[in-house]
Scaffold this active site. Structure first.
Site, short mmCIF file in Angstrom:
data_model
loop_
_atom_site.label_atom_id
_atom_site.label_comp_id
_atom_site.label_asym_id
_atom_site.label_seq_id
_atom_site.Cartn_x
_atom_site.Cartn_y
_atom_site.Cartn_z
N HIS A 51 -2.85 -1.38 -3.90
CA HIS A 51 -4.30 -1.52 -3.98
C HIS A 51 -4.93 -0.14 -3.89
O HIS A 51 -4.25 0.86 -3.67
CB HIS A 51 -4.86 -2.46 -2.91
CG HIS A 51 -4.61 -2.01 -1.50
ND1 HIS A 51 -4.96 -2.77 -0.41
CD2 HIS A 51 -4.07 -0.87 -0.99
CE1 HIS A 51 -4.64 -2.13 0.70
NE2 HIS A 51 -4.10 -0.99 0.38
N SER A 64 0.83 -1.19 0.00
CA SER A 64 0.00 0.00 0.00
C SER A 64 0.88 1.26 0.00
O SER A 64 1.67 1.46 -0.90
CB SER A 64 -0.95 -0.04 1.20
OG SER A 64 -1.93 0.96 1.12
#
Length: 203
Positions: A123, A98
């Site tokens: 993501h 992330s």
């Protein structure tokens, strides 16, 4: 509670104890080894600015082992890395997921590394939405804005198109070290400090 190890150094005037992070800072090494929160970001930013004031031209090394965290905290670190006048070498050890993956990719191109068994993941941003219908609409719009903003940053750092970043980020998109090279998150897989362009990784 996290235990912070201490090391003892012989300074020539006797022994001196210091926490391990302060010792690493002497070698211009900054460690991001947990969830990226506002307090962590403030600490990392302070370390980066201190190292810039010490020597504005010498490389800084940032080691990342993080599951990600808060977007605003991660972007504050990202902007600071870009603000520095020196090269920033980034290293993934363990995982950079992330916001951790974004910070890994933000290092100076040619000096972004991962150790052989590292894992990276990108993501789309997520968040719990509560409140009135108007609040929910505003928060949803903010998440969509951040999604596009993060995709633009990753596109700039990796060379991938914004459309591909958005498509890949719809679900957790995992990469091994070699895959991360192809994707543009990193430049090289290293198993030894000797494999990097920075020969003074640890003095």
């Amino acid at each position: 509670m996290t235990l912070v190890p201490y090391v003892v150094e012989d300074t020539g005037r006797g022994e001196r104890a210091m926490d391990i992070y302060s010792r690493l800072l002497k070698d211009r090494i900054v460690m991001i080894g947990q969830e990226i929160t506002e307090p962590l970001a403030n600490t990392v930013i302070a370390q980066l600015l201190f190292l810039m004031s010490e020597d504005p031209k010498k490389d800084i090394k940032v080691f990342i082992n993080s599951p990600g965290g808060y977007i605003t905290a991660g972007l504050a670190i990202y902007d600071t890395i870009r603000f520095l006048g020196c090269d920033v070498n980034t290293y993934c050890i363990g995982q950079a997921a992330s916001m951790g993956a974004l910070l890994l990719s933000a290092g100076t191109k040619g000096k972004r590394y991962a150790l052989p068994h590292s894992r990276m993941m990108i993501h789309q941003p997520s968040g719990g939405i509560i409140g009135t219908s108007a609040d929910i609409q505003l928060q949803a719009a903010e998440i969509l804005t951040l999604k596009k903003h993060l995709a633009n940053i990753l596109s700039e750092c990796t060379g991938q198109s914004v459309e591909k970043i958005i498509e890949d980020s719809e679900r957790d998109f995992f990469m091994g070290a070699e895959e991360a090279i192809s994707y543009g998150l990193i430049d090289k897989v290293v198993s030894s400090a000797k494999d990097t362009k920075d020969k003074d990784t640890i003095s």
